[in-house]
Design a protein around this motif. Sequence first.
Motif, short mmCIF file in Angstrom:
data_model
loop_
_atom_site.label_atom_id
_atom_site.label_comp_id
_atom_site.label_asym_id
_atom_site.label_seq_id
_atom_site.Cartn_x
_atom_site.Cartn_y
_atom_site.Cartn_z
N ILE A 49 0.82 -1.31 0.15
CA ILE A 49 0.10 -0.05 -0.33
C ILE A 49 1.38 1.14 0.09
CG2 ILE A 49 -1.65 -1.74 0.74
CD1 ILE A 49 -1.04 0.08 3.96
N THR A 50 1.98 1.00 -0.01
CA THR A 50 3.03 2.04 0.01
C THR A 50 3.05 2.88 -1.40
OG1 THR A 50 5.06 0.57 -0.28
CG2 THR A 50 3.86 1.62 1.82
N THR A 51 3.92 4.34 -1.97
CA THR A 51 4.01 4.11 -3.26
C THR A 51 5.41 5.21 -2.96
OG1 THR A 51 1.94 5.13 -2.92
CG2 THR A 51 2.95 6.02 -5.18
N PRO A 52 6.11 3.97 -4.01
CA PRO A 52 5.47 3.07 -5.01
C PRO A 52 5.89 1.37 -4.19
CG PRO A 52 8.86 3.26 -4.68
CD PRO A 52 7.89 4.52 -3.98
N PRO A 53 4.93 0.85 -4.48
CA PRO A 53 4.69 0.20 -3.90
C PRO A 53 6.00 -1.11 -3.90
CG PRO A 53 3.67 -0.43 -6.16
CD PRO A 53 4.89 1.10 -5.39
N ARG A 54 5.46 -2.24 -2.57
CA ARG A 54 7.05 -3.00 -2.63
C ARG A 54 6.99 -3.41 -3.92
NH1 ARG A 54 5.96 -7.88 2.27
NH2 ARG A 54 7.35 -8.84 2.37
N ASP A 55 8.30 -4.10 -3.99
CA ASP A 55 9.13 -5.65 -4.91
C ASP A 55 9.05 -6.35 -4.74
OD1 ASP A 55 10.18 -6.52 -6.79
OD2 ASP A 55 11.07 -5.18 -7.61
N PHE A 56 7.92 -7.37 -4.75
CA PHE A 56 8.53 -9.22 -4.56
C PHE A 56 8.97 -9.62 -5.08
CE2 PHE A 56 4.57 -7.45 -2.98
CZ PHE A 56 4.47 -8.15 -1.10
N SER A 57 9.89 -9.30 -6.15
CA SER A 57 10.47 -10.26 -6.71
C SER A 57 11.87 -10.28 -6.28
CB SER A 57 11.55 -9.07 -8.46
OG SER A 57 12.00 -8.34 -7.79
N ARG A 59 15.08 -9.41 -6.73
CA ARG A 59 15.56 -8.11 -6.19
C ARG A 59 15.19 -6.97 -5.73
NH1 ARG A 59 14.21 -9.00 -11.79
NH2 ARG A 59 12.62 -7.59 -11.66
N GLY A 60 13.74 -7.45 -4.98
CA GLY A 60 13.39 -6.26 -3.61
C GLY A 60 13.90 -5.93 -2.92
N ALA A 61 13.73 -4.52 -2.24
CA ALA A 61 14.11 -4.55 -0.78
C ALA A 61 13.59 -5.50 0.12
CB ALA A 61 13.80 -3.07 -0.47
N PRO A 62 14.80 -5.71 0.76
CA PRO A 62 14.13 -7.10 2.67
C PRO A 62 13.56 -5.63 3.03
CG PRO A 62 16.37 -5.89 2.68
CD PRO A 62 16.38 -5.57 1.36
N THR A 63 13.04 -6.79 4.04
CA THR A 63 10.96 -6.23 4.56
C THR A 63 11.79 -5.44 6.32
OG1 THR A 63 11.12 -8.10 6.23
CG2 THR A 63 9.84 -7.83 4.16
N PRO A 84 7.40 -15.21 12.53
CA PRO A 84 7.87 -13.69 12.19
C PRO A 84 9.18 -13.14 11.47
CG PRO A 84 8.81 -14.74 14.94
CD PRO A 84 8.17 -16.01 14.02
N ASN A 85 10.44 -14.60 11.88
CA ASN A 85 11.77 -13.74 10.81
C ASN A 85 11.14 -14.25 9.71
OD1 ASN A 85 11.68 -16.28 12.17
ND2 ASN A 85 13.64 -16.60 12.42
N THR A 86 10.34 -14.18 9.00
CA THR A 86 10.37 -14.31 7.60
C THR A 86 9.87 -13.94 6.54
OG1 THR A 86 9.40 -16.59 5.89
CG2 THR A 86 8.06 -15.73 7.83
N ALA A 87 9.44 -13.47 5.57
CA ALA A 87 8.94 -12.52 4.41
C ALA A 87 8.12 -13.29 3.46
CB ALA A 87 10.65 -11.90 3.58
N ILE A 88 7.01 -12.09 3.08
CA ILE A 88 6.34 -13.12 1.68
C ILE A 88 7.01 -13.28 1.10
CG2 ILE A 88 4.22 -12.78 -0.01
CD1 ILE A 88 3.61 -11.12 2.91
N ARG A 89 7.47 -14.21 -0.61
CA ARG A 89 8.55 -14.46 -1.47
C ARG A 89 7.30 -14.44 -2.31
NH1 ARG A 89 12.65 -18.44 -1.35
NH2 ARG A 89 13.36 -16.88 -3.78
N ARG A 90 7.72 -13.71 -4.25
CA ARG A 90 6.76 -14.00 -4.75
C ARG A 90 7.75 -15.59 -5.94
NH1 ARG A 90 6.76 -9.35 -8.59
NH2 ARG A 90 4.74 -9.22 -7.60
#
Length: 400
Positions: A49-57, A59-63, A84-90
């Motif tokens: 929901i941010t601008t710019p939105p999160r890059d899930f690839s 190459r995207g920045a870490p959470t 807790p210590n995990t991230a959504i990945r595409r």
Amino acid sequence: MTRQQTREQDAALSRRTLVQGFAIGAAATMAGTGTALAQTGPAAPPTTITTPPRDFSPRGAPTTYFWDPDIIAVDPSFNDLAQPNTAIRRLYTGVLWAEGPAWSAQGRYLLWSDIPNNRQMRWSEDDGHVSVFRMPSNYSNGNSFDFQGRQLSCEHLTRRVTRYENDGTATILCDNYNGKKLNSPNDVVAHPDGSYWFTDPPYGGQLYEGEPDSGGKLNPRIGQPADFMPKKRELPTNCYRIDPSGRVDLVVTEDQVPDPNGLCFSPDYKKLYVVSTGKGPGDTGPGGKGEVFVFDVGSDNKLSNQKRFSDFMIDGVKCGPDGVRCDVNGNVWASSNAGRAVGYNGATVWSPEGKLLGRIRLPEVCGNITFGGPKRNRLFMAASQSLYAVYTATQGAGPG
């Protein structure tokens, strides 16, 4: 205090610290000390929901933070389900419409349908490689695996449920009820007694995802093999049970759950959850309203005590469910289709009593979900053109 409230409080404290640091730094600069100004703000990861939105690839920045910012605890108990210590990945993008994810425990791969492309895809757990698994797939939608590790597929084009045997052959489990051709089987789940339960809505009647009924202006034979024979809808939208003997029983009628879509059992197989989605092509009935109903399952496989589990309205937004799965504690995990309501597509998590526990935000409409991974603790989400995954602190109930 919920995890989300704690995060907001931490952010507020960080802002106050920032303001104080800025004031001190500015004073020091004016005094000629040369002290650098404080940082411009706390490190905040981008989200859907941010601008710019999160890059899930990749190459995207870490959470950045310990909790993924797109995993939201609505109720404190969700903190026991989310890792807790995990991230959504595409994991992959590039399909036309992703549906029917299913986990092969023996093969350690995730299988899913790319319906408009008439193929099934496979993501391998060992190296993340994605390949075409089966093409043509007869425009398959829902997939699953039974207790013997055999793949089950719901096929739109052929209007049937198919099982792929361990010896490489295929078996048609059901293509009709009382001599009338099925509509377009959508989702199928296995029961420990050897039976299979499936839904039969009309969504395969779309030109994009199967074959339209014969007799209209659209020609269903275009693009199909020479021996293809188009069909016409003959049945209402029902749910069925395939007995180990081969007998097919009607278990949920269209009057009870119009346009049934996803379905799953509770961990003890004493409850059956059935999704009711919107009106499909050629529908003459009332159509579904984006709800989930729950039934008690008797020892005789008869269903009773129907209740509406949830209407899936969250913050005034309709988070329409499609696929559902239970974890080992009986919580219900559902895909979420909120359309253009940014921040509400993804997955929702509910207690067995129908209380919203948490949400997982994705940048795309999510059609279907399943648990998988070697420990069955990873949630896979087939969302529009992509496949996503996130580790959890629980396990899925039943086979893939």
